[in-house]
Scaffold this motif. Sequence first.
Motif, PDB file in Angstrom:
ATOM      1  N   LYS A 113       0.824  -1.202   0.000  1.00 10.49           N
ATOM      2  CA  LYS A 113       0.000   0.000   0.000  1.00 10.49           C
ATOM      3  C   LYS A 113       0.861   1.255   0.000  1.00 10.49           C
ATOM      4  CE  LYS A 113      -0.944   0.520   4.919  1.00 10.49           C
ATOM      5  NZ  LYS A 113      -1.980   0.741   5.919  1.00 10.49           N
ATOM      6  N   HIS A 114       0.414   2.220  -0.789  1.00 13.56           N
ATOM      7  CA  HIS A 114       1.040   3.538  -0.926  1.00 13.56           C
ATOM      8  C   HIS A 114       2.503   3.472  -1.370  1.00 13.56           C
ATOM      9  CE1 HIS A 114      -2.620   5.025   0.728  1.00 13.56           C
ATOM     10  NE2 HIS A 114      -2.454   4.348   1.845  1.00 13.56           N
ATOM     11  N   SER A 115       2.908   2.337  -1.942  1.00 14.95           N
ATOM     12  CA  SER A 115       4.265   2.235  -2.492  1.00 14.95           C
ATOM     13  C   SER A 115       4.301   2.902  -3.857  1.00 14.95           C
ATOM     14  CB  SER A 115       4.688   0.764  -2.595  1.00 14.95           C
ATOM     15  OG  SER A 115       3.822   0.075  -3.462  1.00 14.95           O
ATOM     16  N   MET A 116       5.505   3.075  -4.386  1.00 18.16           N
ATOM     17  CA  MET A 116       5.661   3.717  -5.685  1.00 18.16           C
ATOM     18  C   MET A 116       6.695   2.950  -6.500  1.00 18.16           C
ATOM     19  SD  MET A 116       6.338   7.727  -6.555  1.00 18.16           S
ATOM     20  CE  MET A 116       4.806   8.211  -5.773  1.00 18.16           C
ATOM     21  N   VAL A 117       6.279   2.499  -7.688  1.00 22.18           N
ATOM     22  CA  VAL A 117       7.154   1.821  -8.635  1.00 22.18           C
ATOM     23  C   VAL A 117       7.560   2.852  -9.679  1.00 22.18           C
ATOM     24  CG1 VAL A 117       7.310  -0.004 -10.370  1.00 22.18           C
ATOM     25  CG2 VAL A 117       6.013  -0.397  -8.246  1.00 22.18           C
ATOM     26  N   GLY A 118       8.855   3.127  -9.789  1.00 21.57           N
ATOM     27  CA  GLY A 118       9.348   4.134 -10.720  1.00 21.57           C
ATOM     28  C   GLY A 118       9.147   3.738 -12.173  1.00 21.57           C
ATOM     29  N   ALA A 119       9.127   4.741 -13.024  1.00 20.72           N
ATOM     30  CA  ALA A 119       8.948   4.523 -14.462  1.00 20.72           C
ATOM     31  C   ALA A 119      10.005   3.562 -14.992  1.00 20.72           C
ATOM     32  CB  ALA A 119       9.027   5.853 -15.206  1.00 20.72           C
ATOM     33  N   TYR A 130       4.787   1.521   1.328  1.00 22.05           N
ATOM     34  CA  TYR A 130       5.473   2.817   1.319  1.00 22.05           C
ATOM     35  C   TYR A 130       6.859   2.798   0.657  1.00 22.05           C
ATOM     36  CZ  TYR A 130       1.821   3.709   4.753  1.00 22.05           C
ATOM     37  OH  TYR A 130       0.606   3.807   5.386  1.00 22.05           O
ATOM     38  N   ALA A 131       7.269   1.689   0.068  1.00 17.63           N
ATOM     39  CA  ALA A 131       8.594   1.610  -0.565  1.00 17.63           C
ATOM     40  C   ALA A 131       8.599   2.332  -1.909  1.00 17.63           C
ATOM     41  CB  ALA A 131       9.004   0.150  -0.761  1.00 17.63           C
ATOM     42  N   LEU A 132       9.740   2.920  -2.222  1.00 19.32           N
ATOM     43  CA  LEU A 132      10.001   3.498  -3.546  1.00 19.32           C
ATOM     44  C   LEU A 132      10.989   2.567  -4.218  1.00 19.32           C
ATOM     45  CD1 LEU A 132      10.023   5.700  -5.728  1.00 19.32           C
ATOM     46  CD2 LEU A 132      11.748   6.901  -4.353  1.00 19.32           C
ATOM     47  N   VAL A 133      10.570   1.947  -5.346  1.00 16.41           N
ATOM     48  CA  VAL A 133      11.434   0.999  -6.037  1.00 16.41           C
ATOM     49  C   VAL A 133      11.678   1.465  -7.465  1.00 16.41           C
ATOM     50  CG1 VAL A 133      10.731  -0.972  -4.605  1.00 16.41           C
ATOM     51  CG2 VAL A 133       9.538  -0.540  -6.749  1.00 16.41           C
ATOM     52  N   VAL A 134      12.901   1.252  -7.942  1.00 15.24           N
ATOM     53  CA  VAL A 134      13.276   1.600  -9.314  1.00 15.24           C
ATOM     54  C   VAL A 134      14.242   0.544  -9.845  1.00 15.24           C
ATOM     55  CG1 VAL A 134      12.990   4.091  -8.938  1.00 15.24           C
ATOM     56  CG2 VAL A 134      15.240   3.052  -8.639  1.00 15.24           C
ATOM     57  N   GLY A 135      14.419   0.520 -11.166  1.00 20.35           N
ATOM     58  CA  GLY A 135      15.450  -0.310 -11.781  1.00 20.35           C
ATOM     59  C   GLY A 135      14.968  -1.643 -12.284  1.00 20.35           C
ATOM     60  N   THR A 136      15.957  -2.387 -12.827  1.00 19.81           N
ATOM     61  CA  THR A 136      15.718  -3.702 -13.396  1.00 19.81           C
ATOM     62  C   THR A 136      16.751  -4.676 -12.852  1.00 19.81           C
ATOM     63  OG1 THR A 136      14.927  -2.666 -15.417  1.00 19.81           O
ATOM     64  CG2 THR A 136      15.510  -4.981 -15.561  1.00 19.81           C
ATOM     65  N   PRO A 137      16.391  -5.581 -11.949  1.00 21.25           N
ATOM     66  CA  PRO A 137      15.084  -5.675 -11.303  1.00 21.25           C
ATOM     67  C   PRO A 137      14.904  -4.534 -10.292  1.00 21.25           C
ATOM     68  CG  PRO A 137      16.575  -7.246 -10.303  1.00 21.25           C
ATOM     69  CD  PRO A 137      17.322  -6.608 -11.443  1.00 21.25           C
ATOM     70  N   ALA A 138      13.647  -4.262  -9.946  1.00 19.91           N
ATOM     71  CA  ALA A 138      13.335  -3.149  -9.039  1.00 19.91           C
ATOM     72  C   ALA A 138      13.937  -3.389  -7.654  1.00 19.91           C
ATOM     73  CB  ALA A 138      11.827  -2.983  -8.935  1.00 19.91           C
ATOM     74  N   LYS A 139      14.519  -2.328  -7.120  1.00 21.08           N
ATOM     75  CA  LYS A 139      15.107  -2.364  -5.771  1.00 21.08           C
ATOM     76  C   LYS A 139      14.636  -1.145  -4.991  1.00 21.08           C
ATOM     77  CE  LYS A 139      19.456  -4.670  -7.061  1.00 21.08           C
ATOM     78  NZ  LYS A 139      19.026  -5.935  -7.251  1.00 21.08           N
ATOM     79  N   VAL A 140      14.537  -1.288  -3.666  1.00 26.03           N
ATOM     80  CA  VAL A 140      14.120  -0.190  -2.802  1.00 26.03           C
ATOM     81  C   VAL A 140      15.231   0.853  -2.743  1.00 26.03           C
ATOM     82  CG1 VAL A 140      13.475   0.472  -0.461  1.00 26.03           C
ATOM     83  CG2 VAL A 140      12.673  -1.706  -1.404  1.00 26.03           C
ATOM     84  N   ILE A 141      14.868   2.111  -3.054  1.00 24.82           N
ATOM     85  CA  ILE A 141      15.844   3.209  -2.936  1.00 24.82           C
ATOM     86  C   ILE A 141      15.390   4.261  -1.930  1.00 24.82           C
ATOM     87  CG2 ILE A 141      16.729   2.902  -5.276  1.00 24.82           C
ATOM     88  CD1 ILE A 141      15.158   5.617  -5.885  1.00 24.82           C
ATOM     89  N   ASP A 172      12.897  -3.032   7.581  1.00 26.21           N
ATOM     90  CA  ASP A 172      12.365  -2.495   6.327  1.00 26.21           C
ATOM     91  C   ASP A 172      10.840  -2.463   6.313  1.00 26.21           C
ATOM     92  OD1 ASP A 172      14.734  -1.813   5.102  1.00 26.21           O
ATOM     93  OD2 ASP A 172      15.014  -3.784   4.197  1.00 26.21           O
ATOM     94  N   ILE A 173      10.262  -2.280   7.499  1.00 24.75           N
ATOM     95  CA  ILE A 173       8.807  -2.197   7.593  1.00 24.75           C
ATOM     96  C   ILE A 173       8.428  -0.802   8.055  1.00 24.75           C
ATOM     97  CG2 ILE A 173       6.758  -3.077   8.765  1.00 24.75           C
ATOM     98  CD1 ILE A 173       8.262  -5.769   9.000  1.00 24.75           C
TER      99      ILE A 173
END
Length: 177
Positions: A113-119, A130-141, A172-173
Amino acid sequence: IGEETKIWHNSQVMSGAVVGAKCTIGHNCLISRKVKLGNGVKVESNVDVWDLVELEDYVFVGPSAVFTNDPTPRAKYPKSKFPELGKWESTLVKTGATIGANSTIICGVTIGKHSMVGAGAVVTKDVSNYALVVGTPAKVIGWVCECGNRIDFVDKETDCKICKRKYTKTDDIVKEV
């Protein structure tokens, strides 16, 4: 299809799909038979939401994002005729999450919930609340507030500089207080 939902031109909602109230489905989208969209969901243009994908309330899906439902697809061996070769897997996107433009969500994951997957990210495993993830594969930043603003933890507690919501982080919670 719920009240006040808007469906743009060249989009298809197949029979059996459940679409909540006040949703927006952009142009050139497909909402398949075994899909559930909660209330206030926004699916931007050029997105196919395949069977076994559930988007809870207020999920945002950016343009040209991709969902999968078959971990081992083969044109010659469809799962319906060859069940011994595996099965389709479900995907759950929880309340308030954002899926960025051109990202790919591999089936079998839960987006918190309320997480964000970057473009452009490729999500291959579960994403925490609430995690912000980006990249290939996606990782928490980093971490994001319910309002979408980035939040930084110096200690185990922080608040959003925009909306003033308060959060705690243990390992990480992340939880809203």
